[in-house]
Design a protein around this motif. Sequence first.
Motif, PDB file in Angstrom:
ATOM      1  N   ALA A   1       0.851  -1.189   0.000  1.00 27.85           N
ATOM      2  CA  ALA A   1       0.000   0.000   0.000  1.00 27.85           C
ATOM      3  C   ALA A   1       0.888   1.240   0.000  1.00 27.85           C
ATOM      4  CB  ALA A   1      -0.912   0.012   1.222  1.00 27.85           C
ATOM      5  N   LEU A   2       0.508   2.205  -0.817  1.00 30.27           N
ATOM      6  CA  LEU A   2       1.197   3.495  -0.861  1.00 30.27           C
ATOM      7  C   LEU A   2       0.286   4.529  -0.211  1.00 30.27           C
ATOM      8  CD1 LEU A   2       3.660   5.129  -1.999  1.00 30.27           C
ATOM      9  CD2 LEU A   2       2.171   5.667  -3.948  1.00 30.27           C
ATOM     10  N   VAL A   3       0.821   5.234   0.769  1.00 29.47           N
ATOM     11  CA  VAL A   3       0.042   6.184   1.561  1.00 29.47           C
ATOM     12  C   VAL A   3       0.681   7.557   1.457  1.00 29.47           C
ATOM     13  CG1 VAL A   3      -0.751   6.770   3.891  1.00 29.47           C
ATOM     14  CG2 VAL A   3      -0.706   4.371   3.134  1.00 29.47           C
ATOM     15  N   ARG A   4      -0.156   8.587   1.330  1.00 24.03           N
ATOM     16  CA  ARG A   4       0.345   9.953   1.366  1.00 24.03           C
ATOM     17  C   ARG A   4       0.550  10.353   2.818  1.00 24.03           C
ATOM     18  NH1 ARG A   4      -2.998  13.764  -2.331  1.00 24.03           N
ATOM     19  NH2 ARG A   4      -4.463  13.701  -0.584  1.00 24.03           N
ATOM     20  N   ALA A   5       1.721  10.862   3.134  1.00 22.89           N
ATOM     21  CA  ALA A   5       2.094  11.056   4.528  1.00 22.89           C
ATOM     22  C   ALA A   5       1.282  12.140   5.223  1.00 22.89           C
ATOM     23  CB  ALA A   5       3.584  11.383   4.626  1.00 22.89           C
ATOM     24  N   ASP A   6       0.931  13.220   4.529  1.00 21.44           N
ATOM     25  CA  ASP A   6       0.313  14.350   5.221  1.00 21.44           C
ATOM     26  C   ASP A   6      -1.101  14.067   5.693  1.00 21.44           C
ATOM     27  OD1 ASP A   6      -0.806  14.302   2.719  1.00 21.44           O
ATOM     28  OD2 ASP A   6      -0.289  16.379   2.195  1.00 21.44           O
TER      29      ASP A   6
ATOM     30  N   ARG B   1      -2.536  10.708   5.319  1.00 23.20           N
ATOM     31  CA  ARG B   1      -2.671   9.253   5.452  1.00 23.20           C
ATOM     32  C   ARG B   1      -3.680   8.667   4.464  1.00 23.20           C
ATOM     33  NH1 ARG B   1       1.662   7.215   8.347  1.00 23.20           N
ATOM     34  NH2 ARG B   1       2.387   8.965   9.594  1.00 23.20           N
ATOM     35  N   ARG B   2      -3.822   9.283   3.338  1.00 23.74           N
ATOM     36  CA  ARG B   2      -4.723   8.773   2.310  1.00 23.74           C
ATOM     37  C   ARG B   2      -4.027   7.672   1.523  1.00 23.74           C
ATOM     38  NH1 ARG B   2      -6.716  12.045  -3.092  1.00 23.74           N
ATOM     39  NH2 ARG B   2      -7.857  10.317  -4.043  1.00 23.74           N
ATOM     40  N   THR B   3      -4.713   6.546   1.343  1.00 26.20           N
ATOM     41  CA  THR B   3      -4.161   5.441   0.574  1.00 26.20           C
ATOM     42  C   THR B   3      -4.316   5.720  -0.917  1.00 26.20           C
ATOM     43  OG1 THR B   3      -4.678   3.833   2.324  1.00 26.20           O
ATOM     44  CG2 THR B   3      -4.301   2.968   0.106  1.00 26.20           C
ATOM     45  N   LEU B   4      -3.187   5.735  -1.616  1.00 23.47           N
ATOM     46  CA  LEU B   4      -3.178   6.011  -3.051  1.00 23.47           C
ATOM     47  C   LEU B   4      -3.097   4.735  -3.894  1.00 23.47           C
ATOM     48  CD1 LEU B   4      -0.649   8.981  -3.001  1.00 23.47           C
ATOM     49  CD2 LEU B   4      -3.154   9.092  -2.930  1.00 23.47           C
ATOM     50  N   ARG B   5      -2.488   3.713  -3.369  1.00 24.42           N
ATOM     51  CA  ARG B   5      -2.365   2.420  -4.042  1.00 24.42           C
ATOM     52  C   ARG B   5      -2.534   1.326  -3.004  1.00 24.42           C
ATOM     53  NH1 ARG B   5      -1.850   5.623  -7.666  1.00 24.42           N
ATOM     54  NH2 ARG B   5      -0.402   5.642  -9.445  1.00 24.42           N
ATOM     55  N   ASP B   6      -3.185   0.257  -3.375  1.00 21.57           N
ATOM     56  CA  ASP B   6      -3.310  -0.928  -2.522  1.00 21.57           C
ATOM     57  C   ASP B   6      -3.387  -2.127  -3.455  1.00 21.57           C
ATOM     58  OD1 ASP B   6      -3.698  -2.787  -0.575  1.00 21.57           O
ATOM     59  OD2 ASP B   6      -5.574  -1.973   0.196  1.00 21.57           O
ATOM     60  N   ARG B   7      -2.223  -2.703  -3.766  1.00 19.48           N
ATOM     61  CA  ARG B   7      -2.153  -3.674  -4.856  1.00 19.48           C
ATOM     62  C   ARG B   7      -1.278  -4.869  -4.501  1.00 19.48           C
ATOM     63  NH1 ARG B   7      -1.448   0.718  -9.817  1.00 19.48           N
ATOM     64  NH2 ARG B   7      -3.486   1.721  -9.476  1.00 19.48           N
TER      65      ARG B   7
END
Length: 216
Positions: free
Chosen positions: A155-160, A162-168
């Motif tokens: 999972a790729l999360v935006r740090a500021d 905590r929004r998940t951008l990718r979950d693969r």
Amino acid sequence: MSTATGSRRPSRLLPALILGLVAGGCGSPAPMRPDLFYSLDPEPLESPVGAPLPATLLVSDLAARGFLGGRQIVFRTEAEPLRVQRYDDLLWADPLPRALARNLVRAVRHAQVFAFAVTPADRARADYLLGGEVERFEHLPTAVPPRVVGTLNLALVRADDRRTLRDRSYRHEVEVQGDTPDDMAEAFNRLAALLAADVVRDLRTLPRPSRSSVAP
């Protein structure tokens, strides 16, 4: 991945060679063999394309269940597909989750996807967080042809925020070109390189951030 453990295989040789030793070794015990340690450190496959994103990616240590969290190499036979086993004297030089996370960092740095790619030890402020689990990374010695398979759930999360951008999930399998432990280790390294390359190509699809990252 099944968590059934089963028994541990005492030999470092592949099953075909084990059968040969059993058939021809009556009467005297086999000599002890030293442990073999293999590195999981393939050369990255993806080269730089364009300018890097002006941001910092933090790759966290990966999680893993059961044997996958340690150093012993895991295998599974077609006769017992639910039974997860491990070689006693075939080992990774580093715990598997740590080695795979390090491979991801190296691949991202080599491809120059981000201005910076760091690990938790770097103590850097990050714009993106990449983490997840090693679901599968095992040898299938009795498959036709024999091969190694691996699956990473990331999972790729935006740090500021905590929004998940990718979950693969990323999955590959590689045929083992030979019947020795060295051949198996080479296939595993190819497998790790292919998985990291898929992650790199996925990260390249990110839009550019609105602010620059802070250099570590």
